[in-house]
Scaffold this active site. Structure first.
Site, PDB file in Angstrom:
ATOM      1  N   LYS A 223      -3.823  55.562  50.285  1.00 41.34           N
ATOM      2  CA  LYS A 223      -2.902  54.132  50.108  1.00 41.34           C
ATOM      3  C   LYS A 223      -3.654  52.972  49.603  1.00 41.34           C
ATOM      4  O   LYS A 223      -2.540  52.511  48.712  1.00 41.34           O
ATOM      5  CB  LYS A 223      -2.568  53.918  51.627  1.00 41.34           C
TER       6      LYS A 223
ATOM      7  N   GLU B  14       2.129  46.271  56.118  1.00 47.55           N
ATOM      8  CA  GLU B  14       2.772  46.094  55.112  1.00 47.55           C
ATOM      9  C   GLU B  14       3.899  45.333  55.782  1.00 47.55           C
ATOM     10  O   GLU B  14       4.133  45.326  56.961  1.00 47.55           O
ATOM     11  CB  GLU B  14       3.530  47.358  54.725  1.00 47.55           C
TER      12      GLU B  14
ATOM     13  N   HIS C 148      10.256  59.886  59.947  1.00 44.86           N
ATOM     14  CA  HIS C 148       9.986  59.189  58.500  1.00 44.86           C
ATOM     15  C   HIS C 148       9.857  61.448  57.879  1.00 44.86           C
ATOM     16  O   HIS C 148       9.052  61.293  56.390  1.00 44.86           O
ATOM     17  CB  HIS C 148       8.533  59.189  59.216  1.00 44.86           C
TER      18      HIS C 148
ATOM     19  N   ARG D  21       1.240  66.685  43.616  1.00 45.97           N
ATOM     20  CA  ARG D  21       1.988  67.902  43.520  1.00 45.97           C
ATOM     21  C   ARG D  21       3.560  68.182  42.962  1.00 45.97           C
ATOM     22  O   ARG D  21       4.488  67.069  43.262  1.00 45.97           O
ATOM     23  CB  ARG D  21       1.680  68.143  45.070  1.00 45.97           C
TER      24      ARG D  21
HETATM   25  P1  ADP Z   1       3.934  58.689  55.023  1.00 46.72           P
HETATM   26  O1  ADP Z   1       2.565  58.944  53.701  1.00 46.72           O
HETATM   27  O2  ADP Z   1       2.634  58.944  56.704  1.00 46.72           O
HETATM   28  O3  ADP Z   1       4.367  60.347  55.220  1.00 46.72           O
HETATM   29  P2  ADP Z   1       4.300  56.580  54.029  1.00 46.72           P
HETATM   30  O4  ADP Z   1       3.906  55.508  53.335  1.00 46.72           O
HETATM   31  O5  ADP Z   1       5.032  57.685  52.546  1.00 46.72           O
HETATM   32  O6  ADP Z   1       3.623  57.348  55.258  1.00 46.72           O
HETATM   33  O7  ADP Z   1       6.387  56.455  54.459  1.00 46.72           O
HETATM   34  C1  ADP Z   1       7.019  57.019  55.098  1.00 46.72           C
HETATM   35  C2  ADP Z   1       7.835  56.622  55.777  1.00 46.72           C
HETATM   36  O8  ADP Z   1       8.119  55.691  56.161  1.00 46.72           O
HETATM   37  C3  ADP Z   1       9.198  56.155  54.100  1.00 46.72           C
HETATM   38  O9  ADP Z   1      10.020  57.099  54.102  1.00 46.72           O
HETATM   39  C4  ADP Z   1       9.989  54.729  54.758  1.00 46.72           C
HETATM   40  O10 ADP Z   1      10.920  55.237  54.990  1.00 46.72           O
HETATM   41  C5  ADP Z   1       8.761  54.458  56.113  1.00 46.72           C
HETATM   42  N1  ADP Z   1       8.283  53.195  55.616  1.00 46.72           N
HETATM   43  C6  ADP Z   1       6.898  53.319  54.833  1.00 46.72           C
HETATM   44  N2  ADP Z   1       6.775  52.398  54.161  1.00 46.72           N
HETATM   45  C7  ADP Z   1       7.345  51.312  55.187  1.00 46.72           C
HETATM   46  C8  ADP Z   1       8.000  49.198  54.888  1.00 46.72           C
HETATM   47  N3  ADP Z   1       7.337  48.757  54.541  1.00 46.72           N
HETATM   48  N4  ADP Z   1       9.188  49.077  55.667  1.00 46.72           N
HETATM   49  C9  ADP Z   1       9.893  49.832  56.216  1.00 46.72           C
HETATM   50  N5  ADP Z   1       9.961  51.714  56.537  1.00 46.72           N
HETATM   51  C10 ADP Z   1       8.997  52.337  55.449  1.00 46.72           C
END
Ligand code: ADP
Length: 632
Positions: free
Chosen positions: A116, A200, A235, A297
């Site tokens: 990431k 973040e 999530h 993907r």
């Molecule tokens: P993973 O790769 O573990 O699935 P992601 O980075 O894709 O993690 O984030 C998964 C979910 O978490 C997102 O779809 C969103 O709902 C929430 N999320 C991620 N980053 C943030 C953020 N900065 N603020 C609020 N919610 C977030």
């Protein structure tokens, strides 16, 4: 165009890929584990190769065996589907090194997007807006805390190697930071073997917006518009749609062009998704959408994009992998109507979303809309893999018509028994005012559990309907004679005009008093549950049978089979022992629940195939009881 394709996956996505390959005249090879010997993807493919035992680690994650299978069957190319090895750059490289075609992005692109923090840095350099935060090498807890303070709370700690929401913690105040960091690092270390984190800004009112991108080996990159996947539980996406509700032209232009820049930055080939997070506290706005991550993907939710664009993304993948140009240019792609996908899972929302495994004795899926599935009635949901049954996909001219279509489909079907599904939960979620208005955020399901999880017990009016339908049409005397129940009569006629019936749904028994005589269309059967549907939720009713007089699952003339895969935790009898009807023979633990298997009648234990601690498969003969009066 490639002529033969091995699909390194199972379930609905394997079936999905096979469908398109077949339409294009491409020969298909499936791979399967022990548990999937008779699975639908195996039945559908032209050829199938066994690659190992049921656990994914020993089969679907065995890249070496999959490559061997491709060589043995003369397959030219490998499609990884999603999950399993789809984002494993080393596997992609091994496929290429074996002289096969990898249907996916170049291993370098997968690697570039795998972490990431590195992905975010790269996107920043490509001019793509990323969520504000700290991406530094310095992982000293004091430094991380300082950065979090500077970003301002709430913040989100994320594992740099993260996925599936693992190693992610929200921190609302400075004094919670240290504990959250410890637990995020612990989870990240155990899940990914890498405990580095990034920090973040936590986006309030977050909506999950993602853009489908596609690249070819000729340097072309297009986007196929956006999807909204804000309806999430822990999530994990539950319902997805395209286009995103409330997306105006300027915002769409900003987000899709950022996605194309992101794909170009890694010379992207094949299907990919750029995920963004939007602060929707003031609607969707171009300056409030930030890059979150890229998935290298095909996504589970790709069908909604296919529906609104009229394209087949698997066909695109196969063409691009064959060296062809993208089938369409950006100008040739347009949005038609609105599409929604709901993920139908074998799980019980009323029991904390516990997976519901076993044989799909009854399975009726919607017939009037697109359904992507990997199972048919009679197949089993195994405990080894993701318990998804199907994706129900609707497409209509407008969003509100699409919601209505989804609700009307969920209200008639799917019907599944005895495997439970989340259909009632999907119905309630899609019917919620917030979803209808197109303004839900990713927090919606967490804050509205009460409204969206259907009650375990059927609504009271249903009991009366059930009672009428279960009421015997035969004369009551005859009915009593036919039941083997000792001393207990679930039905009592008080007079020709009134009757009292004990019926059972799940663990609840109710006595229902009825006036009037039944219409006579139904015949009572205490053994067969009657299913009734309330807004997608299936409830079962049967005439109440007191404990000990009932039958075990999978009973055939004294042969007691395991009703589902599980572990024998206790054996209460021994071979040759005399047993009484209702006596407990053994206890099986499956899906964290104990199941008592009891003697169906008085008799003798003729066969005993169970020892405490043994792992047993569904349908395995555990005990055979021969009746008292019959020789074995
Ligand atoms: P993973 O790769 O573990 O699935 P992601 O980075 O894709 O993690 O984030 C998964 C979910 O978490 C997102 O779809 C969103 O709902 C929430 N999320 C991620 N980053 C943030 C953020 N900065 N603020 C609020 N919610 C977030």
């Amino acid at each position: 165009m490639i002529r033969s394709l091995l699909i390194a996956n199972r379930g609905e996505i394997a079936c999905r890929v096979i469908r398109t390959a077949r339409r294009l005249g491409v020969r298909t090879v499936a791979v399967y584990s022990d548990a999937d010997r008779n699975a639908l993807h195996v039945r559908m493919a032209d050829e199938a190769v066994h690659i190992g035992p049921s656990p994914a680690r020993e089969s679907y994650l065995r890249g070496d065996r999959i490559i061997e299978a491709a060589k043995a069957t003369g397959a030219e190319a490998i499609h990884p589907g999603y999950g399993f090895l789809s984002e494993n750059a080393d596997f992609a490289q091994a496929v290429i090194d074996a002289g096969l075609i990898w249907v996916g992005p170049k291993p370098d692109s997968i690697r570039a997007m795998g972490l990431k923090d590195a992905a975010k840095k790269m996107m920043q350099e490509a001019g793509v807006p990323v969520t504000p935060g700290y991406l530094g090498e310095d992982q000293d807890p004091a430094r991380l805390k300082k950065e979090a303070d500077a970003i301002g709370y709430p913040v989100l700690i994320k594992a740099v190697a993260g996925g599936g929401g693992k190693g992610m913690r929200r921190v609302d105040a400075p004094d919670q930071f240290d504990d959250a960091l410890d637990s995020a690092k612990r989870e990240a270390a155990s899940s990914f073997g890498d405990d580095r984190v990034l920090i973040e800004k936590y986006i309030s009112s977050p909506r999950h917006i993602e853009v489908q991108v596609f690249g070819d080996s000729h340097g072309n990159v297009v986007h196929l518009f956006e999807r909204d996947c804000s309806l999430q539980r822990r999530h994990q996406k539950v319902i997805e749609e395209a286009p995103a509700p409330g997306m105006d032209a300027a915002t769409r232009e900003a987000v899709t062009s950022a996605a194309v820049r992101a794909a170009q930055a890694v010379n992207y080939e094949s299907a990919g998704t750029i995920e963004f997070i939007a602060d929707a506290s003031d609607g969707l706005r171009a300056d409030r959408i930030w890059f979150m991550e890229m998935n290298t993907r095909l996504q589970v939710e790709h069908p909604v994009t296919e529906e609104i664009t009229g394209q087949d993304l698997v066909e695109w993948q196969l063409r691009v992998a064959s060296g062809e140009k993208l089938p369409k240019t950006q100008d040739e792609l347009t949005i038609t109507g609105h599409a929604i996908e709901a993920r139908l899972y074998a799980e019980d929302p009323a029991k904390g979303f516990l997976p519901s495994v076993g044989r799909l004795e009854y399975l009726f899926l919607p017939e009037d809309v697109r359904v992507d599935t990997g199972v048919e009635q009679g197949d089993a949901i195994s405990p080894f893999y993701d318990p998804m049954i199907a994706k129900v996909i609707v497409h209509a001219p407008t969003r509100s018509e699409a919601v209505d279509t989804l609700l009307s489909e969920l209200n008639r079907r799917p019907i599944s028994w005895p495997v439970r599904t989340n259909a009632g939960f999907l119905y309630r979620a899609a019917d919620a005012q917030e979803f209808r208005s197109g303004t839900i955020t990713t927090a919606f399901l967490e804050t509205h559990v009460e409204e969206v999880v259907p009650p375990a017990e059927p609504p009271s009016n249903m009991w009366y309907g059930a009672a009428w339908n279960l009421l015997p049409s035969r004369p009551v005397n005859e009915c009593r004679a036919a039941t083997p129940w000792d001393g207990f009569h679930p039905l009592r006629l008080n007079s020709p005009e009134s009757a009292r019936l004990a019926i059972q749904s799940g663990d609840v028994v109710r006595v229902i008093d009825m006036l009037n005589s039944p219409n006579g269309n139904w015949t009572a059967s205490g053994r067969d549950p009657m299913l009734m549907l309330d807004r997608g939720q299936v409830y079962s009713f049967r005439i109440y049978e007191p404990r000990g007089t009932g039958t075990s699952h999978g009973l055939h003339d004294g042969e007691i089979e395991a009703p589902m895969p599980g572990k024998v935790t206790a054996v209460e009898v021994s071979q040759g022992e005399k047993v009484a009807q209702g006596q407990r023979l053994l206890t099986l633990e499956a899906m964290k629940m104990e199941h008592a298997l009891t003697a169906p009648f008085d008799g003798t234990v003729a066969e005993l195939n169970a020892t405490p601690g043994a792992q047993v498969n569904e349908g395995q003969l555990l005990v055979k009881v021969t009746p008292e009066d019959r020789p074995s």
